[in-house]
Design a protein around this motif. Structure first.
Motif, PDB file in Angstrom:
ATOM      1  N   LYS A 130      -0.641   8.331  -4.335  1.00 37.86           N
ATOM      2  CA  LYS A 130      -0.351   7.780  -3.011  1.00 37.86           C
ATOM      3  C   LYS A 130       1.130   7.428  -2.852  1.00 37.86           C
ATOM      4  CE  LYS A 130      -4.756   6.011  -1.465  1.00 37.86           C
ATOM      5  NZ  LYS A 130      -5.356   4.918  -0.688  1.00 37.86           N
TER       6      LYS A 130
ATOM      7  N   ASP B  63      -2.400  -1.560  -3.152  1.00 36.71           N
ATOM      8  CA  ASP B  63      -3.068  -0.684  -2.195  1.00 36.71           C
ATOM      9  C   ASP B  63      -4.399  -1.329  -1.810  1.00 36.71           C
ATOM     10  OD1 ASP B  63      -4.447   1.250  -0.804  1.00 36.71           O
ATOM     11  OD2 ASP B  63      -3.937   2.877  -2.163  1.00 36.71           O
TER      12      ASP B  63
ATOM     13  N   GLU C  29      -6.893  -0.152  -0.476  1.00 35.82           N
ATOM     14  CA  GLU C  29      -8.036   0.734  -0.690  1.00 35.82           C
ATOM     15  C   GLU C  29      -8.405   0.865  -2.166  1.00 35.82           C
ATOM     16  OE1 GLU C  29      -7.124   4.462   1.112  1.00 35.82           O
ATOM     17  OE2 GLU C  29      -7.189   3.677   3.152  1.00 35.82           O
TER      18      GLU C  29
ATOM     19  N   GLN D  69      -9.353  -0.326  -6.112  1.00 36.78           N
ATOM     20  CA  GLN D  69     -10.257  -1.312  -6.701  1.00 36.78           C
ATOM     21  C   GLN D  69      -9.525  -2.315  -7.587  1.00 36.78           C
ATOM     22  OE1 GLN D  69     -13.035   1.981  -8.102  1.00 36.78           O
ATOM     23  NE2 GLN D  69     -14.542   0.434  -7.533  1.00 36.78           N
TER      24      GLN D  69
ATOM     25  N   ASP E 201     -11.044   2.750  -9.717  1.00 38.13           N
ATOM     26  CA  ASP E 201     -10.112   3.683  -9.088  1.00 38.13           C
ATOM     27  C   ASP E 201     -10.350   5.129  -9.512  1.00 38.13           C
ATOM     28  OD1 ASP E 201      -8.821   1.768  -7.488  1.00 38.13           O
ATOM     29  OD2 ASP E 201      -7.550   1.154  -9.162  1.00 38.13           O
TER      30      ASP E 201
END
Length: 295
Positions: free
Chosen positions: A17, A26, A28, A30, A246
């Motif tokens: 990313k 991030d 999003e 985990q 992740d």
């Protein structure tokens, strides 16, 4: 309570990313480095080699990601108290034995011999009619033992697992997998494998991947059932944590991210595990293996 988590894919998740795992968050993801530290987690951070980089670009891909994080890794490696263990998920980085010496020099603690498919070392769990360790793979195992790098048999097909039981002079781990008898997934281990791993002195990192927990409605309670089953057939000393945070598309209820380790601790205690046994599961068992193999 300290936690050693045997497998997280956060480094590559963030890298893909365009983010730095060690100083960015991030929403999003985990995990974040900050949240892991707040939870007192020492993670195995995997550099996963994606399929599109195999086989010819595997080493270059590893170096690319390693170099991106190098300054942070060097700083953390130099701390008196180990903050992380670096692993490589994909034996495709090993196309000659000298690569193993390079991995050791770069601070890699653990190598996953295969991903799901065949490589120069062995066959992965998704190969049809899989074979065991190749001649080269046997040399790799001996060299990893010699260089004090922990062997990870996650993703390794069963014939290779039994070769490893016979060949490795040191305990090894299966960093993220569950029980085949409770959830018939090719990535999970049979009872016979779990018992052999325990006798070898290794550990299985029970994973939070929903597909490894249950084919239907994976929950925290069904995850705990895997811990109970392993303890009943092979004892508590073979148990560890291998979340695979992740590295999953879906999330199991109750262990959605790294803020939920405490949920697992409480569920294990409710299920009848003693506080000392939970400490073994969360960090002491894998710490024992690390001391025997790495030092």
């Amino acid at each position: 309570m300290m936690i050693i988590d045997c497998h997280l894919d956060s480094l590559v998740f963030y890298y893909n990313k365009g983010l730095n795992f060690f100083n960015e968050i991030d929403p999003e993801a985990q995990t974040s480095w900050r949240s892991l530290k707040e939870a007192d987690v020492v993670p195995f951070l995997a550099i996963y080699i994606e399929e599109k980089f195999k086989p010819d670009g595997a080493w270059e891909r590893f170096i690319q990601i390693y170099n991106f994080y190098q300054n942070y890794l060097n700083s953390l490696f130099n701390q008196e108290k180990t903050s992380l263990y670096l692993s490589v998920e994909g034996g495709e980085v090993i196309d000659n034995l000298l690569r193993i010496e390079h991995l050791k020099q770069l601070g890699v603690a653990s190598l996953t011999l295969t991903w799901n498919y065949k490589n120069l070392i062995a066959d992965g769990v998704l190969e049809n009619n899989p074979q065991g360790l190749t001649t080269f793979g046997r040399k790799v195992v001996r060299k990893l033992n010699e260089k004090k790098i922990l062997i990870d048999a996650a993703h390794l097909a069963e014939p290779g697992f039994w070769d490893l039981i016979d060949l490795s002079e040191k305990p090894f781990i299966v960093s993220h997998a569950n029980c085949r008898s409770l959830c018939d997934h090719p990535r999970n281990l049979t009872d016979r494998q779990i018992k052999a791993l325990a006798a070898k002195g290794g550990v299985i990192g029970i994973s939070f991947v929903p597909d490894f927990i249950s084919a239907e409605f994976p929950t925290l309670e069904k995850l705990v059932a895997h811990f109970i089953h392993v303890a009943e057939i092979a004892g508590v000393n073979v148990l560890a944590i291998g979340s695979d945070f992740d590295g999953m598309e879906k999330r199991a209820e109750g262990v959605e991210d790294c803020s939920k380790y405490e949920n697992l601790k409480e569920a294990l205690l409710r299920a009848g595990f003693l506080p000392g046994e939970v400490e073994k599961i969360f960090y002491q068992n894998i710490d024992r293996v690390l001391k025997e193999v790495l030092y």
